[in-house]
Write an enzyme that holds these catalytic residues in place. Structure first.
Site, PDB file in Angstrom:
ATOM      1  N   ASP A   1      20.398  14.911 -30.505  1.00  0.00           N
ATOM      2  CA  ASP A   1      20.630  15.792 -31.639  1.00  0.00           C
ATOM      3  C   ASP A   1      22.093  16.213 -31.593  1.00  0.00           C
ATOM      4  O   ASP A   1      22.750  16.110 -30.553  1.00  0.00           O
ATOM      5  CB  ASP A   1      19.696  17.005 -31.539  1.00  0.00           C
ATOM      6  CG  ASP A   1      19.813  17.912 -32.745  1.00  0.00           C
ATOM      7  OD1 ASP A   1      20.136  17.417 -33.835  1.00  0.00           O
ATOM      8  OD2 ASP A   1      19.591  19.133 -32.593  1.00  0.00           O
TER       9      ASP A   1
ATOM     10  N   ASP B   1      16.816  20.159 -28.852  1.00  0.00           N
ATOM     11  CA  ASP B   1      16.347  21.499 -28.493  1.00  0.00           C
ATOM     12  C   ASP B   1      15.644  22.224 -29.631  1.00  0.00           C
ATOM     13  O   ASP B   1      15.126  23.321 -29.448  1.00  0.00           O
ATOM     14  CB  ASP B   1      17.500  22.357 -27.985  1.00  0.00           C
ATOM     15  CG  ASP B   1      18.587  22.567 -29.036  1.00  0.00           C
ATOM     16  OD1 ASP B   1      18.521  21.914 -30.100  1.00  0.00           O
ATOM     17  OD2 ASP B   1      19.503  23.370 -28.792  1.00  0.00           O
TER      18      ASP B   1
ATOM     19  N   ASN C   1       3.533 -13.975   4.865  1.00  0.00           N
ATOM     20  CA  ASN C   1       2.513 -13.776   5.906  1.00  0.00           C
ATOM     21  C   ASN C   1       1.185 -14.416   5.495  1.00  0.00           C
ATOM     22  O   ASN C   1       0.480 -15.006   6.323  1.00  0.00           O
ATOM     23  CB  ASN C   1       2.308 -12.290   6.184  1.00  0.00           C
ATOM     24  CG  ASN C   1       3.473 -11.701   6.956  1.00  0.00           C
ATOM     25  OD1 ASN C   1       4.249 -12.431   7.570  1.00  0.00           O
ATOM     26  ND2 ASN C   1       3.593 -10.382   6.935  1.00  0.00           N
TER      27      ASN C   1
ATOM     28  N   GLU D   1       0.794  -1.224   0.000  1.00  0.00           N
ATOM     29  CA  GLU D   1       0.000   0.000   0.000  1.00  0.00           C
ATOM     30  C   GLU D   1       0.829   1.278   0.000  1.00  0.00           C
ATOM     31  O   GLU D   1       0.379   2.333  -0.421  1.00  0.00           O
ATOM     32  CB  GLU D   1      -0.962   0.006   1.203  1.00  0.00           C
ATOM     33  CG  GLU D   1      -0.298  -0.121   2.555  1.00  0.00           C
ATOM     34  CD  GLU D   1      -0.066  -1.570   2.934  1.00  0.00           C
ATOM     35  OE1 GLU D   1       0.601  -1.811   3.947  1.00  0.00           O
ATOM     36  OE2 GLU D   1      -0.529  -2.461   2.210  1.00  0.00           O
TER      37      GLU D   1
ATOM     38  N   ASP E   1       5.360  -0.237   7.159  1.00  0.00           N
ATOM     39  CA  ASP E   1       5.373   0.644   5.988  1.00  0.00           C
ATOM     40  C   ASP E   1       5.879   2.040   6.335  1.00  0.00           C
ATOM     41  O   ASP E   1       6.557   2.684   5.522  1.00  0.00           O
ATOM     42  CB  ASP E   1       3.978   0.725   5.375  1.00  0.00           C
ATOM     43  CG  ASP E   1       3.616  -0.548   4.625  1.00  0.00           C
ATOM     44  OD1 ASP E   1       4.537  -1.210   4.116  1.00  0.00           O
ATOM     45  OD2 ASP E   1       2.421  -0.881   4.554  1.00  0.00           O
TER      46      ASP E   1
ATOM     47  N   ASN F   1       1.207  -3.656   9.688  1.00  0.00           N
ATOM     48  CA  ASN F   1       1.520  -3.145   8.342  1.00  0.00           C
ATOM     49  C   ASN F   1       1.864  -1.664   8.367  1.00  0.00           C
ATOM     50  O   ASN F   1       2.780  -1.212   7.674  1.00  0.00           O
ATOM     51  CB  ASN F   1       0.334  -3.373   7.402  1.00  0.00           C
ATOM     52  CG  ASN F   1       0.260  -4.808   6.914  1.00  0.00           C
ATOM     53  OD1 ASN F   1       1.278  -5.456   6.745  1.00  0.00           O
ATOM     54  ND2 ASN F   1      -0.947  -5.306   6.712  1.00  0.00           N
TER      55      ASN F   1
END
Length: 876
Positions: free
Chosen positions: A345, A614, A682, A303, A711, A707
């Site tokens: 270029d 450019d 898990n 997440e 996290d 979690n």
């Protein structure tokens, strides 16, 4: 009517029609355009403005803030979290919904803030200038805004003017035009209304026709009268803008994230229903089983991935900002790290975009200061327009003043014979108290026609056949070196009067040649070598010719001299072109569509492609590349379609950006692989426990909190160190190997989870009291601690390919975040806070045993990692 719009090819049908039109008489041109030399009347102008619209081209507009905000939500994992958040909210799981809402807002806000700031910085580079042009209507000439020009308008062009639209020249006087923004050629181009079509080669493009001028180019000197034939979207510039504004295909980043997203979501969709059914059937509490399945879904979903990735990208953008680089699109940073091929270029990117004196030699090709002295006298004393070569001679003389090139004292100008397109030479006459000097410089072919003598080692020698051949050989040699060459000749004391004419240009003495070049940038060779060392192959796409491009390529260390012409590109099928692109590094005389096609073919064969340019002609290629790179002085449309804008034209900055992109990738993949394998492990552990345990192995709120702690600790990953081996090669996003990685290291963690279950069930006696709530809470607390510690500590094993991992420790920020996560987890279990989360009290025997289990897990993963790296050769 004149040219039919053909979006599929810019170079073939449209150019052929335009070239044919340029060969018609002025009467035919005016007849087709229904115009006249005195210009259109106002009634006709109004009709055409309605018919053709404004003389403007399509380009991307700045995105409003609300659209950028909505775009920040466009992420597959954000969609998953939104879905799970809504489900949790509808089922009154408010705690879970709040946690997921916080995750979504953090990720979206990081991405939106960075891209909004980048867009503002980019917009600040654009200068709004009201451009006008001199148009004759009803016999009166006046300045009007360029966007009001219509087909059939007669325009007057003078030095410094921008050419408002595609036009046919009717009259010219010493007209030179800069069309490098469309063609990539640095040198000015001679334009004239009358020309001999027989002198044009069969390979000449519409840009080579002397009587055609184009929107997006400008007048360097002279004057002209032209009639407008195409405006706005119908111009060449309009075609480029249209092509550049088309839908951008998925970049390497987009494709890679899509693959990873599909894999992770598929894994979640398979495992979550199984968890739900097993718990519902074994525990007979479908409501509790549902909430637990939602928690498992959140656990399986990385997440924080959007936030971790965007934090990485934002950090990379900030680092690049300090090096004078504006990152318009966050994803461009990672794409930069993934590129294995950089097309660039030539003019202004690997060259200095200016003309300098490279050689001044005599007829035999030996350096001769007298040639430089004569060229300087001619360039310095002429009163017409000083072109780029004149200025280069003057600048060189002033910077490299030598006694040998000393000019005579007290020179006064006597007369001048201006340059014209028939003679292709210019003569200046100067004198001092001793002599008159008639000095002429110009194109070799014209100069040798009026010269009967050659200056050899200070001695004037009559022209012989052998000397004539030697002059040709010297001129050809300089041309083969990629130089623009002029010949220099003189006569002394022609006559006493002060008026000279073209008739006096005869019996001249060839002194030698001056060679000019748009030189490579001083850092270009070093930068290209560094890019090659980091696995990035540099190739040149240019509108310039083969000889000049090969010369510049040699200077910057591109050793493959093979050249592919634009006409050849059109003749090749995509499969053949892909083979040619693989064997060529130099692509010349290209139009914008050909550049974009080459990039698309390269991408289609599995390469991640960057393009640096450019000019206006570079916009479609920039749009198609995985990452487009431009500079702040580029055309507006060029900057708009670029993901990265350099405030300094330096390839060395690109090398820094590539390494930064690879750091972004490596740190993001650390999170993905660690989290996916841990979450998969898990999930397997949950399945096993759900089958054999009479209660949930962990409550949904406990799983969510675990979690969230893990996290949150991973938010420090963008500041982690990265192995040198990872930085050495391109890092495209890919899902390949993720499944293999997951099914190896995920079940490995489950083995130690099961050992923990067995210890809690048998060693601590939970099995004997399984029906007791306090004993269930003890089990859940025990797995919570083991799961959190293994997840948090294994980060330091997974984050590097080295064994043992202690050889390359994590950064201080990551070490602190891990310590903080472990401390928070301990406090939740051992402090009075445990009652709020239904954690039981763990006996002292638990701690040494679980410490041994965690240590055994870390050592086992180190061994498995060593075997995995040896067999696959990969890690992150």
């Amino acid at each position: 009517m004149f040219i039919k719009k053909n979006q599929t090819t810019l170079a073939a049908a449209k150019q052929a029609e335009l070239k044919q039109f340029s060969l018609e008489s002025h009467e035919q041109i005016f007849s087709q355009l229904q115009s006249r030399i005195s210009g259109l009347d106002e009634a006709e102008v109004q009709k055409r403005q309605i018919q053709y619209g404004k003389n403007t081209v399509r380009s991307q507009n700045t995105l409003p803030a609300y659209r950028m905000l909505l775009g920040a939500f466009n992420d597959p994992f954000v969609y998953v979290l939104l879905f799970l958040m809504i489900v949790s909210a509808l089922t009154n799981d408010r705690d879970g919904a709040i946690v997921m809402a916080i995750m979504i807002l953090l990720s979206v806000s990081i991405r939106f803030t960075q891209e909004y700031r980048s867009q503002k910085a980019s917009a600040a580079l654009t200068k709004l200038i009201q451009n006008t042009t001199a148009v004759t209507r009803d016999g009166l000439t006046r300045e009007i805004p360029m966007d009001e020009v219509v087909p059939g308008d007669v325009v007057n062009l003078t030095t410094g003017d921008m050419i408002p639209a595609d036009a046919i020249l009717l009259k010219t006087k010493d007209l030179f035009v800069n069309q490098s923004s469309l063609t990539g050629e640095a040198m000015p181009v001679e334009k004239k209304a009358e020309f001999d079509v027989g002198r044009l080669s069969d390979e000449a493009t519409a840009f080579d026709y002397p009587n055609l001028v184009y929107m997006g180019t400008d007048v360097l000197s002279g004057s002209g009268l032209a009639v407008i034939v195409k405006t706005g979207p119908a111009t060449f510039f309009g075609d480029i803008a249209e092509s550049a504004s088309e839908h951008h295909g998925p970049s390497n980043f987009d494709t890679g994230m899509r693959q990873i997203s599909r894999f992770l979501i598929a894994m979640m969709m398979i495992l979550v229903p199984i968890v739900f059914l097993i718990n519902g059937l074994t525990k007979h509490d479908w409501s509790q089983a549902f909430f637990f399945a939602i928690a498992v879904a959140v656990g399986l979903t990385p997440e924080m991935l959007p936030m971790i990735v965007n934090s990485n990208l934002a950090k990379g953008a900030l680092a690049m900002g300090k090096k004078k680089v504006i990152v318009k699109s966050l994803h461009a940073i990672q794409n930069l790290g993934a590129i294995d091929t950089l097309f660039t270029d030539k003019t202004g990117t690997i060259t200095e975009d200016r003309v300098v004196v490279m050689q001044y030699v005599d007829a035999l090709g030996e350096k001769d200061d007298s040639v430089l002295r004569l060229a300087y006298m001619n360039s310095n004393y002429q009163t017409g327009w000083r072109n780029l070569m004149d200025q280069a001679v003057i600048d060189y003389m002033q910077k490299h003043h030598t006694e040998q090139a000393e000019i005579p004292d007290d020179l006064n100008k006597i007369d001048e014979i201006p340059f014209d397109f028939d003679r292709r030479r210019l003569t200046v006459v100067v004198e001092n108290d001793k002599h008159q000097w008639m000095i002429t410089k110009g194109a070799f072919e014209e100069m040798i026609q009026v010269s009967d003598y050659v200056l050899i080692n200070g001695q004037v020698t009559p022209m012989t056949g052998a000397l004539h051949d030697r002059l040709i050989a010297t001129n050809d040699h300089l041309n083969e070196e990629g130089m623009r060459v002029i010949a220099v000749a003189y006569r002394m004391d022609v006559h006493e009067q002060s008026i000279y004419s073209v008739a006096d240009e005869h019996d001249m003495i060839i002194a030698g040649f001056v060679g000019f070049l748009d030189p490579a940038k001083p850092d270009a060779k070093e930068a290209i070598q560094l890019l090659n060392d980091h696995g990035v192959h540099v190739k040149i796409l240019t509108g310039d010719n083969a000889v000049i491009t090969q010369t510049v390529a040699r200077q910057v260390g591109i050793t493959n001299p093979a050249v592919l012409q634009g006409n050849d590109v059109d003749d090749l099928a995509d499969s053949d072109l892909a083979k040619a692109v693989g064997t060529h590094d130099l692509f010349v005389k290209l139009n914008p569509v050909q550049k974009a096609r080459i990039i698309n073919v390269m991408k289609g064969h599995g390469h991640t492609v960057g393009f640096m340019g450019d000019g206006i002609n570079d916009a479609p290629a920039l749009r198609q590349a995985d990452v487009g790179i431009s500079v702040d002085t580029a055309a507006d449309i060029t900057k708009e379609v670029s993901g990265i804008i350099l405030l300094e034209k330096s390839l060395l900055v690109l090398e820094d950006g590539i390494l930064e992109g690879r750091r972004v990738y490596a740190n993001a993949m650390k999170y993905i692989k660690m989290t996916v394998s841990s979450n998969f492990g898990n999930a397997l552990s949950v399945l096993i426990a759900s089958i054999f345990l009479p209660f949930l192995p962990m409550l949904s709120i406990q799983l969510l909190v675990q979690n969230l702690i893990y996290d949150t600790a991973q938010m420090a990953i963008p500041w982690d160190n990265v192995d040198d081996e990872t930085l050495a090669n391109p890092t495209p996003w890919r899902a390949e190997g993720l499944f293999r990685y997951t099914v190896l290291f995920g079940p490995l963690s489950s083995i130690f989870d099961v050992l923990t279950f067995a210890f809690l069930w048998f060693g601590l006696g939970v099995g004997a009291h399984a029906a007791s709530i306090p004993w269930q809470h003890l089990f859940q607390a025990g797995w919570f601690i083991e799961g959190l510690f293994t997840q948090a500590l294994i980060v330091h094993v997974f984050r590097t390919r080295h064994v043992p991992s202690l050889r390359t420790p994590a950064s201080g920020v990551v070490l602190l975040s891990t310590a903080a996560a472990l401390l928070v987890g301990l406090l939740l279990v051992v402090s009075p806070l445990r009652t709020a989360f239904d954690f039981g009290h763990l006996p002292w025997l638990y701690w040494p045993v679980v410490a041994v289990i965690i240590l055994a897990y870390l050592l086992t993963v180190e061994i498995a990692k060593s075997i995995y790296v040896r067999r696959t050769g990969e890690w992150l």
